[in-house]
Design a protein around this motif. Structure first.
Motif, mmCIF file in Angstrom:
data_model
loop_
_atom_site.group_PDB
_atom_site.id
_atom_site.type_symbol
_atom_site.label_atom_id
_atom_site.label_comp_id
_atom_site.label_asym_id
_atom_site.label_seq_id
_atom_site.Cartn_x
_atom_site.Cartn_y
_atom_site.Cartn_z
ATOM 1 N N GLN A 1 0.688 -1.119 0.153
ATOM 2 C CA GLN A 1 -0.111 -0.059 0.148
ATOM 3 C C GLN A 1 0.893 1.457 0.063
ATOM 4 N N SER A 2 2.116 1.204 0.370
ATOM 5 C CA SER A 2 2.973 2.240 0.528
ATOM 6 C C SER A 2 3.435 2.603 -0.809
ATOM 7 N N GLY A 3 3.416 1.685 -1.780
ATOM 8 C CA GLY A 3 3.821 1.815 -3.103
ATOM 9 C C GLY A 3 5.032 1.164 -3.491
ATOM 10 N N GLN A 4 5.743 0.829 -2.298
ATOM 11 C CA GLN A 4 6.740 -0.075 -2.476
ATOM 12 C C GLN A 4 6.510 -1.508 -3.089
ATOM 13 N N ARG A 5 7.507 -1.866 -4.135
ATOM 14 C CA ARG A 5 7.260 -3.348 -4.571
ATOM 15 C C ARG A 5 8.493 -4.143 -4.445
ATOM 16 N N LEU A 6 7.923 -5.303 -4.193
ATOM 17 C CA LEU A 6 8.741 -6.439 -3.860
ATOM 18 C C LEU A 6 8.782 -7.737 -4.930
ATOM 19 N N ILE A 7 10.017 -8.252 -5.070
ATOM 20 C CA ILE A 7 10.022 -9.491 -5.910
ATOM 21 C C ILE A 7 10.110 -10.602 -4.822
ATOM 22 N N LYS A 8 9.101 -11.441 -5.232
ATOM 23 C CA LYS A 8 8.939 -12.568 -4.273
ATOM 24 C C LYS A 8 8.633 -13.705 -4.830
ATOM 25 N N GLN A 9 8.874 -14.908 -4.236
ATOM 26 C CA GLN A 9 8.813 -16.397 -4.661
ATOM 27 C C GLN A 9 7.335 -16.667 -4.617
ATOM 28 N N PRO A 10 6.773 -17.674 -5.347
ATOM 29 C CA PRO A 10 5.577 -17.900 -5.317
ATOM 30 C C PRO A 10 5.222 -18.425 -3.973
ATOM 31 N N LYS A 11 3.821 -18.336 -3.685
ATOM 32 C CA LYS A 11 3.427 -18.626 -2.391
ATOM 33 C C LYS A 11 3.518 -20.049 -1.769
ATOM 34 N N SER A 12 3.746 -20.890 -2.746
ATOM 35 C CA SER A 12 3.924 -22.549 -2.440
ATOM 36 C C SER A 12 4.706 -22.932 -3.489
ATOM 37 N N GLU A 13 5.375 -24.264 -3.439
ATOM 38 C CA GLU A 13 5.979 -24.913 -4.448
ATOM 39 C C GLU A 13 5.403 -25.029 -5.781
ATOM 40 N N ALA A 14 3.949 -25.113 -5.582
ATOM 41 C CA ALA A 14 3.010 -25.318 -6.906
ATOM 42 C C ALA A 14 2.852 -24.036 -7.564
ATOM 43 N N GLY A 15 3.218 -23.026 -6.952
ATOM 44 C CA GLY A 15 3.198 -21.662 -7.592
ATOM 45 C C GLY A 15 4.398 -21.692 -8.824
ATOM 46 N N ALA A 16 5.440 -22.375 -8.357
ATOM 47 C CA ALA A 16 6.615 -22.037 -9.480
ATOM 48 C C ALA A 16 6.481 -23.389 -10.445
ATOM 49 N N ARG A 17 6.070 -22.900 -11.816
ATOM 50 C CA ARG A 17 5.638 -23.798 -12.892
ATOM 51 C C ARG A 17 5.787 -23.534 -14.125
ATOM 52 N N THR A 18 5.670 -24.478 -14.975
ATOM 53 C CA THR A 18 5.924 -24.119 -16.575
ATOM 54 C C THR A 18 4.473 -24.094 -17.182
#
Length: 370
Positions: free
Chosen positions: A231-248
């Motif tokens: 909400q502050s406008g800051q942007r973060l690079i984050k990993q997917p919420k779970s292992e399943a989120g990383a996918r092809t």
């Protein structure tokens, strides 16, 4: 004849005529009852209950339960190890919805009746059911930990279903609507709209894509990260919420050429170049893009469609192909089959295709000579 000596605690009559009960807790400290009693029998009953708690190992230090909810809740959030975005959400729910009622209340003094009254007050005040459900879920989670910490004996959040708000089913865009909006939006965002709809990627996953994540030869997109906006406008690079989120995810051949063209014209150069960037070279912001999205929808008379609804479109299309639950889970980036099953059940069109195919098989079999 002398009365039988009391083995647990003591009761004395005060000058007021009321009775005071005390006992020595497992910690060696003398613990008075929180109130006096009109009758000696009532004081005896209270001591009997405390003795039972001690014998069963259920005794709770009343000083621990005196910690104020606001203090306990903020400590709880700090110790969760959640993402900055989730911590921001929890802090907002605590500040705006839980704090005004429970901030200074000792944790041990929060009652089921108090929780019910708080929830009813929030809803009567016009707070959205979804927000109230999230606030209730947070309250319940915090107090569940309080039970585990032996601050309270039982969680006062006992309203069945209160943490789940009924949400209206979001619309699913037709293929024609998807292409209409994609054609009306700024050209640099056309492929973003098409990938969102046909591959089911989330906004944060889309703007987090790098050139190396797209394998043109294999026709695939690798989802390895997402951009989260606070909400502050800051942007973060984050990993997917779970292992399943990383996918092809496979790129449908129908948009393959458009993806190639987009990479050539709009994407940054180099393996780590961003696939989607704004006119001034920055990572697109959701609020700015939403204005462009609404303008494009209005231009082609598509009403009530949110950008996230494109994900529903992609998932519904995938379910309509006859993909298995596991395949849908992989494509959607879900570790639970719940959402995949919803899309499978919602795919009435696919069910009609299956039914027609079965009918054709039966007709063919009946026409064969016996």
């Amino acid at each position: 004849m002398a009365g039988k000596k009391r083995q647990f605690g003591s009761v004395r009559k005060l000058a007021s005529g009321r009775y005071q009960a005390r006992y020595r807790g497992p910690d060696g400290q003398m613990r008075p009852a929180p109130n006096t009693f009109r009758l000696k029998r009532e004081a005896d009953d209270w001591l009997a209950d405390k003795q039972t708690e001690v014998r069963r190992g259920e005794w709770i230090d009343p000083d621990v339960g005196a910690v104020r909810f606001g203090v306990y809740a903020r400590t709880w959030i700090a110790e969760r190890g959640v993402s900055p975005r989730t911590a921001e959400l929890y802090g907002s729910l605590l500040r705006l919805h839980l704090g005004p009622t429970f901030e200074a209340v000792p944790v041990a003094d929060i009652t089921p009746a108090g929780v019910r009254a708080w929830r009813a007050d929030r809803l009567d005040a016009g707070v959205g059911p979804s927000t109230v459900a999230k606030a209730y879920a947070l309250l319940r989670a915090i107090l569940t930990t309080a039970v585990e910490d032996r601050v309270i004996r039982r969680n006062p959040c006992r309203i069945k279903g209160a943490s789940t708000a009924p949400t209206p089913e979001r619309p699913t865009a037709t293929v024609a609507e998807v292409y209409a909006v994609a054609g009306a939006i700024q050209p640099r965002y056309r492929v973003l709209v098409l990938i969102a709809a046909l591959c089911g990627l989330r906004w944060g996953e889309l703007v987090g894509l790098r050139r190396r994540d797209i394998d043109i030869d294999a026709g695939t997109i690798r989802v390895r990260r997402a951009v989260a906006e606070l909400q502050s406008g800051q942007r973060l690079i984050k990993q997917p919420k779970s292992e399943a989120g990383a996918r092809t995810v496979g790129i449908p051949a129908v948009i393959h050429a458009e993806v190639v063209s987009h990479l050539r014209i709009y994407a940054e150069t180099g393996p780590d170049g961003r696939v989607f960037k704004g006119p001034k070279g920055a990572t697109p912001r959701r609020n700015h893009f939403n204005r462009l999205w609404r303008k494009a929808c209005a231009a082609v008379n598509v009403k009530g469609l949110h950008f996230h609804d494109l994900r529903h479109t992609g998932n519904t299309l995938a379910a309509s192909t006859g993909a298995s639950t596991k395949e849908l889970m992989t494509r959607m980036g879900h570790s639970s089959p719940r959402a995949a099953l919803i899309y499978q059940h919602a795919s009435a069109q696919r069910e009609r295709v299956i039914a027609d195919a079965v009918s054709a098989l039966i007709e063919s079999a009946r026409q064969r000579p016996t």
